[in-house]
Design a protein around this motif. Structure first.
Motif, PDB file in Angstrom:
ATOM      1  N   MET A  65       6.168  -7.876   5.604  1.00  0.00           N
ATOM      2  CA  MET A  65       4.752  -7.702   5.295  1.00  0.00           C
ATOM      3  C   MET A  65       3.880  -7.929   6.521  1.00  0.00           C
ATOM      4  N   GLY A  66       4.306  -8.824   7.414  1.00  0.00           N
ATOM      5  CA  GLY A  66       3.519  -9.093   8.620  1.00  0.00           C
ATOM      6  C   GLY A  66       3.366  -7.863   9.486  1.00  0.00           C
ATOM      7  N   SER A  67       4.457  -7.158   9.735  1.00  0.00           N
ATOM      8  CA  SER A  67       4.384  -5.954  10.570  1.00  0.00           C
ATOM      9  C   SER A  67       3.599  -4.846   9.864  1.00  0.00           C
ATOM     10  N   PHE A  68       3.740  -4.763   8.537  1.00  0.00           N
ATOM     11  CA  PHE A  68       2.971  -3.759   7.792  1.00  0.00           C
ATOM     12  C   PHE A  68       1.478  -4.043   7.917  1.00  0.00           C
ATOM     13  N   LYS A  69       1.113  -5.290   7.753  1.00  0.00           N
ATOM     14  CA  LYS A  69      -0.299  -5.650   7.839  1.00  0.00           C
ATOM     15  C   LYS A  69      -0.841  -5.359   9.231  1.00  0.00           C
ATOM     16  N   SER A  70      -0.047  -5.625  10.255  1.00  0.00           N
ATOM     17  CA  SER A  70      -0.469  -5.344  11.632  1.00  0.00           C
ATOM     18  C   SER A  70      -0.684  -3.844  11.831  1.00  0.00           C
ATOM     19  N   ALA A  71       0.258  -3.051  11.353  1.00  0.00           N
ATOM     20  CA  ALA A  71       0.127  -1.596  11.481  1.00  0.00           C
ATOM     21  C   ALA A  71      -1.074  -1.089  10.696  1.00  0.00           C
ATOM     22  N   ALA A  72      -1.259  -1.601   9.478  1.00  0.00           N
ATOM     23  CA  ALA A  72      -2.384  -1.185   8.642  1.00  0.00           C
ATOM     24  C   ALA A  72      -3.710  -1.532   9.297  1.00  0.00           C
ATOM     25  N   ASP A  73      -3.767  -2.690   9.949  1.00  0.00           N
ATOM     26  CA  ASP A  73      -4.981  -3.128  10.634  1.00  0.00           C
ATOM     27  C   ASP A  73      -5.294  -2.213  11.808  1.00  0.00           C
ATOM     28  N   LYS A  74      -4.274  -1.917  12.606  1.00  0.00           N
ATOM     29  CA  LYS A  74      -4.472  -1.071  13.784  1.00  0.00           C
ATOM     30  C   LYS A  74      -4.866   0.355  13.407  1.00  0.00           C
ATOM     31  N   LYS A  75      -4.426   0.818  12.234  1.00  0.00           N
ATOM     32  CA  LYS A  75      -4.764   2.179  11.796  1.00  0.00           C
ATOM     33  C   LYS A  75      -6.054   2.217  10.970  1.00  0.00           C
ATOM     34  N   GLY A  76      -6.732   1.051  10.843  1.00  0.00           N
ATOM     35  CA  GLY A  76      -8.013   1.002  10.152  1.00  0.00           C
ATOM     36  C   GLY A  76      -7.917   1.107   8.648  1.00  0.00           C
ATOM     37  N   TYR A  77      -6.735   0.806   8.076  1.00  0.00           N
ATOM     38  CA  TYR A  77      -6.557   0.957   6.645  1.00  0.00           C
ATOM     39  C   TYR A  77      -7.102  -0.230   5.854  1.00  0.00           C
ATOM     40  N   LEU A  78      -7.089  -1.412   6.444  1.00  0.00           N
ATOM     41  CA  LEU A  78      -7.476  -2.616   5.710  1.00  0.00           C
ATOM     42  C   LEU A  78      -8.901  -2.548   5.187  1.00  0.00           C
ATOM     43  N   LYS A  82      -8.003   3.052  -0.564  1.00  0.00           N
ATOM     44  CA  LYS A  82      -8.448   4.039  -1.548  1.00  0.00           C
ATOM     45  C   LYS A  82      -7.654   3.894  -2.841  1.00  0.00           C
ATOM     46  N   PRO A  83      -8.341   4.006  -3.992  1.00  0.00           N
ATOM     47  CA  PRO A  83      -7.639   3.892  -5.280  1.00  0.00           C
ATOM     48  C   PRO A  83      -6.816   5.135  -5.579  1.00  0.00           C
ATOM     49  N   GLY A  84      -5.823   4.969  -6.444  1.00  0.00           N
ATOM     50  CA  GLY A  84      -5.018   6.111  -6.858  1.00  0.00           C
ATOM     51  C   GLY A  84      -3.558   5.744  -7.026  1.00  0.00           C
ATOM     52  N   LYS A  85      -2.758   6.773  -7.248  1.00  0.00           N
ATOM     53  CA  LYS A  85      -1.305   6.620  -7.352  1.00  0.00           C
ATOM     54  C   LYS A  85      -0.680   7.129  -6.060  1.00  0.00           C
ATOM     55  N   TYR A  86       0.185   6.315  -5.457  1.00  0.00           N
ATOM     56  CA  TYR A  86       0.757   6.654  -4.157  1.00  0.00           C
ATOM     57  C   TYR A  86       2.266   6.468  -4.165  1.00  0.00           C
ATOM     58  N   ARG A  87       2.930   7.302  -3.389  1.00  0.00           N
ATOM     59  CA  ARG A  87       4.392   7.262  -3.293  1.00  0.00           C
ATOM     60  C   ARG A  87       4.827   6.606  -1.988  1.00  0.00           C
ATOM     61  N   ILE A  88       5.826   5.735  -2.094  1.00  0.00           N
ATOM     62  CA  ILE A  88       6.489   5.168  -0.921  1.00  0.00           C
ATOM     63  C   ILE A  88       7.954   5.554  -1.014  1.00  0.00           C
ATOM     64  N   GLY A  89       8.438   6.260  -0.003  1.00  0.00           N
ATOM     65  CA  GLY A  89       9.825   6.705  -0.008  1.00  0.00           C
ATOM     66  C   GLY A  89      10.746   5.664   0.608  1.00  0.00           C
ATOM     67  N   LYS A  90      11.976   5.640   0.140  1.00  0.00           N
ATOM     68  CA  LYS A  90      12.964   4.710   0.679  1.00  0.00           C
ATOM     69  C   LYS A  90      13.149   4.947   2.179  1.00  0.00           C
ATOM     70  N   ASN A  95       4.111   3.234   9.687  1.00  0.00           N
ATOM     71  CA  ASN A  95       3.197   4.339   9.958  1.00  0.00           C
ATOM     72  C   ASN A  95       3.181   5.319   8.796  1.00  0.00           C
ATOM     73  N   GLU A  96       4.365   5.634   8.281  1.00  0.00           N
ATOM     74  CA  GLU A  96       4.457   6.568   7.160  1.00  0.00           C
ATOM     75  C   GLU A  96       3.880   5.960   5.883  1.00  0.00           C
ATOM     76  N   ILE A  97       4.125   4.676   5.675  1.00  0.00           N
ATOM     77  CA  ILE A  97       3.607   4.020   4.472  1.00  0.00           C
ATOM     78  C   ILE A  97       2.083   4.021   4.471  1.00  0.00           C
ATOM     79  N   VAL A  98       1.495   3.657   5.620  1.00  0.00           N
ATOM     80  CA  VAL A  98       0.034   3.627   5.704  1.00  0.00           C
ATOM     81  C   VAL A  98      -0.534   5.024   5.507  1.00  0.00           C
ATOM     82  N   ASN A  99       0.081   6.015   6.144  1.00  0.00           N
ATOM     83  CA  ASN A  99      -0.402   7.388   5.989  1.00  0.00           C
ATOM     84  C   ASN A  99      -0.341   7.836   4.532  1.00  0.00           C
ATOM     85  N   SER A 100       0.731   7.453   3.835  1.00  0.00           N
ATOM     86  CA  SER A 100       0.869   7.817   2.431  1.00  0.00           C
ATOM     87  C   SER A 100      -0.194   7.138   1.584  1.00  0.00           C
TER      88      SER A 100
END
Length: 347
Positions: A65-78, A82-90, A95-100
């Motif tokens: 979770m730490g690395s995800f939060k860092s990536a999300a912060d750097k990409k301006g996601y935090l 946005k609300p909705g239904k989102y897919r996370i692939g195995k 980068n892909e998770i934040v984009n999704s």
């Protein structure tokens, strides 16, 4: 020589530092970071969700979770969740998770059929999208909305044509309602409107009659014949005398739409309600349930015949026996009364 060594040391340090930085960037953004075994997982993000709330939801799915939060912060996601239904692939990386999560809002299939009340409809829809049942009910019953779209309290169920539709999960109550009005208007094609005009009914009247046809028979192939009976009665200014309208009137008066009524008694026929078609001529003021498309089209495409009566066929359950005269109908009715008495069905 000494200066060269210093410069070489600085270069090497820079290379090492750059390598470490590059590795950290790669590890943060491009290393697989999921912890589930299925091929995919779905995340439902409510409106105005904070990252802390989202973090709790993602924790079972994210390995680091730490690395995800860092990536999300750097990409301006935090600051832009946005609300909705989102897919996370195995095996997705951060980068892909934040984009999704940022741009992959997936539509959901919303289905409903044959609800008897707007309360039932609100509950059914609330189980499929973010909007809650109270908000949906308020939207369905909004007086200005009904008036502006040609509906009223009696026929407020009419705009909702049973089917499957695609919506974003985060659709609001008013967005759902307004979309359904558009679907209702799209349903009423020029061809359907012409057929309604040919039988002398407005669209709301077609829905009301279709709701009776729907309740009278579950057999789709029999619905045009049943519709023809009621249209024949309307043309002759006869009372419709439809048992389902009496059942609806009883439920509406008691406020209990969950009660099961298998038999209409003679005393019920005197119930003073505009929905009682044994007492009041013409169509009821609104639908007694939500008719499906086959019932609506049965009214618009009725079977042409001279039948004015019908009763349940106990030798072919689900179907009915039809009659042109009251005498013939009474003979048909005898077999039904004998059967229902033998079953000891008193209500």
């Amino acid at each position: 020589m000494y200066i060269k060594r210093i410069l070489l040391g600085i270069v090497l340090a820079g290379l090492i530092g750059g390598g470490i930085f590059a590795y950290m960037v790669y590890a943060t953004f491009f290393t697989p970071n999921t912890s589930f075994n299925n091929e995919e997982a779905f995340v439902y993000i409510p409106t105005d969700t904070s990252f802390q709330t989202l973090e709790t939801q993602l924790e079972p799915l994210i390995k680091d979770m730490g690395s995800f939060k860092s990536a999300a912060d750097k990409k301006g996601y935090l600051e832009n969740i946005k609300p909705g239904k989102y897919r996370i692939g195995k095996g997705m990386n951060n980068n892909e998770i934040v984009n999704s999560l940022r741009s992959g809002n997936i539509p959901v299939k919303v289905s409903f059929n044959n609800q008897e009340t707007v309360q039932d409809l609100a509950g059914r829809i609330a189980s499929q999208i973010e909007a809650d049942s109270l908000g949906l009910l308020a939207a369905f019953e909004d007086a200005d909305f009904l008036k502006n779209n040609g509906f009223n309290d009696a026929n407020k169920l009419s705009p909702y044509i049973p089917n499957s539709y695609e919506f974003f999960w985060n659709t609001s109550a008013t967005e759902f309602r307004d979309r359904m009005v558009k679907e209702y208007k799209r349903f009423w094609t020029d061809a359907r409107l012409a057929k309604a005009g040919a039988i002398g009914l407005e669209t709301n009247e077609v829905i009301a009659l279709a709701s009776i046809v729907h309740k009278e028979t579950a057999k789709v192939d029999e619905r045009p014949r049943v519709a023809g009976v009621y249209l024949n009665r309307l043309k002759k200014n006869m009372l419709l005398q439809a048992d389902p309208t009496v059942i609806y009137a009883i439920k509406k008066k008691s406020g209990d739409f969950d009660t099961i009524i298998k038999r209409v008694l003679y005393k019920d026929l005197n119930l003073d309600s505009p929905y009682n078609t044994y007492k009041y001529a013409g169509l009821p003021p609104g639908p007694i349930a939500m008719p499906d498309i086959s019932a609506i089209d049965a009214v618009l495409n009725p079977e042409k015949h001279n039948y004015y009566y019908f009763v349940a066929n106990v030798e072919k359950f689900g179907y009915h026996m039809f009659a042109e005269s009251l005498t013939q109908h009474n003979r048909n009715k005898e077999q039904y009364i004998r059967w229902i008495n033998a079953q000891k069905i008193n209500r």
